[in-house]
Design a protein around this motif. Sequence first.
Motif, PDB file in Angstrom:
ATOM      1  N   THR A  10       0.846  -1.190   0.000  1.00 19.23           N
ATOM      2  CA  THR A  10       0.000   0.000   0.000  1.00 19.23           C
ATOM      3  C   THR A  10       0.877   1.235   0.000  1.00 19.23           C
ATOM      4  OG1 THR A  10      -0.118   0.103   2.411  1.00 19.23           O
ATOM      5  CG2 THR A  10      -1.782  -1.222   1.294  1.00 19.23           C
ATOM      6  N   ARG A  46      -8.883  -8.357   5.228  1.00 20.21           N
ATOM      7  CA  ARG A  46      -7.791  -7.629   5.874  1.00 20.21           C
ATOM      8  C   ARG A  46      -7.010  -6.801   4.865  1.00 20.21           C
ATOM      9  NH1 ARG A  46      -1.983  -9.627   7.974  1.00 20.21           N
ATOM     10  NH2 ARG A  46      -1.708  -9.502   5.726  1.00 20.21           N
ATOM     11  N   ASP A  47      -6.825  -7.340   3.654  1.00 21.61           N
ATOM     12  CA  ASP A  47      -6.076  -6.612   2.625  1.00 21.61           C
ATOM     13  C   ASP A  47      -6.824  -5.361   2.188  1.00 21.61           C
ATOM     14  OD1 ASP A  47      -3.874  -8.508   2.374  1.00 21.61           O
ATOM     15  OD2 ASP A  47      -5.346  -9.856   1.496  1.00 21.61           O
ATOM     16  N   LEU A  50      -6.313  -2.844   4.877  1.00 25.53           N
ATOM     17  CA  LEU A  50      -4.972  -2.274   4.783  1.00 25.53           C
ATOM     18  C   LEU A  50      -4.904  -1.216   3.689  1.00 25.53           C
ATOM     19  CD1 LEU A  50      -2.777  -5.474   5.194  1.00 25.53           C
ATOM     20  CD2 LEU A  50      -2.653  -3.443   6.636  1.00 25.53           C
ATOM     21  N   TYR A  55      -6.891  -0.784   8.856  1.00 28.32           N
ATOM     22  CA  TYR A  55      -6.485  -1.948   9.638  1.00 28.32           C
ATOM     23  C   TYR A  55      -5.759  -1.502  10.905  1.00 28.32           C
ATOM     24  CZ  TYR A  55      -4.793  -6.632  10.720  1.00 28.32           C
ATOM     25  OH  TYR A  55      -4.537  -7.835  11.336  1.00 28.32           O
ATOM     26  N   GLU A  58       0.191  -2.828  12.117  1.00 29.13           N
ATOM     27  CA  GLU A  58       1.033  -2.942  10.939  1.00 29.13           C
ATOM     28  C   GLU A  58       0.913  -4.345  10.343  1.00 29.13           C
ATOM     29  OE1 GLU A  58       2.849  -0.527   9.546  1.00 29.13           O
ATOM     30  OE2 GLU A  58       2.137   0.912  11.039  1.00 29.13           O
TER      31      GLU A  58
END
Length: 346
Positions: A10, A46-47, A50, A55, A58
Motif C-alpha cells: 500500500t 484484511r487486505d 490495509l 487496519y 502494521e
Amino acid sequence: DPAADWRLATGGSGVVDDLVRLPLPEAPLGHTEVRIAVRAAGLNFRDAMLALGMYPGEAELGTEAAGVVLATGDGVGGLAPGDRVMGLVSGGIGPVAVTDHRLLAPIPEGLGFAQAATVPAVFLTAYYALSDLADARPGQWLLVHSAAGGVGGAAIQLARHLGLHVFGTASPGKHRTVEAAGVPADRIGNSRDLSFAPAVRAATGGRGVDIVLNSLAGPFIDTSLELLVPGGRFVEMGKTDLRNAFRVRAEHGVHYRSFDLMEAGPDRIQEMLADLVALFRAGVLTPLPVTAWPVTQAPQALRHLSLARHTGKVALTVPRPLDPAGTTLITGAYGGVGRIVARHLA
C-alpha cells in the motif's frame, strides 16, 4: 517488469488505488525457509482494510499464495524445487516470495493455482476456530455470521465434516449461495439486521447455539451472545469491536475468545494444513468459488472486495516470468512494434 522481483504494498494514503511495487532483493534463505515463484495470491478482507488505511496495526499486503518451489533452506525436508505448493505467505503478492516451510503444503490434485491460493487463510482460520478454540463436538449447533464469505464458506464445510448443525447469516442477495453450500433455507438469516435471532431460536427449538463464529459488530455481537447456551463459546474473528472476555463471562455465562490465526504457531499450522490437504484429497472439502483478477488489476480487485460484492474468495494471478534460457516466438517481428519487442528481449 515481470522479470524483476517485487512485492505489492500500500502507498499509505488510504486510497485503494494507491498501490506500489516495492523492490524485493534476493537474500539467503534461512534454515527453515522456502522461496517460491508465486502464481496466484489470495485476497482477504484484511487486505482491503490495509489498502483503505483502516487496519488496526502494521501488516503487509497479502496473506496467502500458491506457486512453485524455487529453493529451500538447509533445514527443510519434504519440499524440493519444482513442487507445487500453497500456504501462508506474508507479503506474497509478487513474482517471488519467501515463507517458513511449515506454513506450506502440497497443492491437492485437481486444484489450479488461483483455487489453491485461496484455500490456506480461510480454511485454516475456520479449522482453528472450530477445532482448537471452540472444541466443537458432533451434534452441537453453530451460528456462522457472513456465511457466504470465505471463512464462512470454509466453516460450513468443516462443520459438516465435524457433525455440527449450522445456522448461517448473509445478506439477502447471498442466501442462495449459502443454501447451495448445504445450509437449509430455514437455517439462513439476514446479516443486515437482527431478524436472525428469532430464526435461530426457531431452528434450535428455543435452545440456542453452542458456538458463534463471528465477524460482525455492535448489536449483532450482543444479540449473538444472547443466543449462546450457558457455557457456549463465542469465537471472534473481527478486529473492530473486541469485547472483554471476563465481562462477557460475567454477564452472559459464556466463553469469549478473539484470535489471530498466527497465534497457533508454525508447528500447529503445519499439522492443520496436513489435515486440510488430506480432506481435500478425500473430497470432503472443495475449493470455494473464486473470482480471479490479474495482479495488474489489484486496485479493482481490492475495491470489489471492500464492497463485499463477491461470494467465496478473490485472487490475484501473477504472470509467469520469461525464462532467460527459453525461446520466444514473436509474430510480425519485422514490424515496428515487433522490432521493439525483439530488441527488449535480446
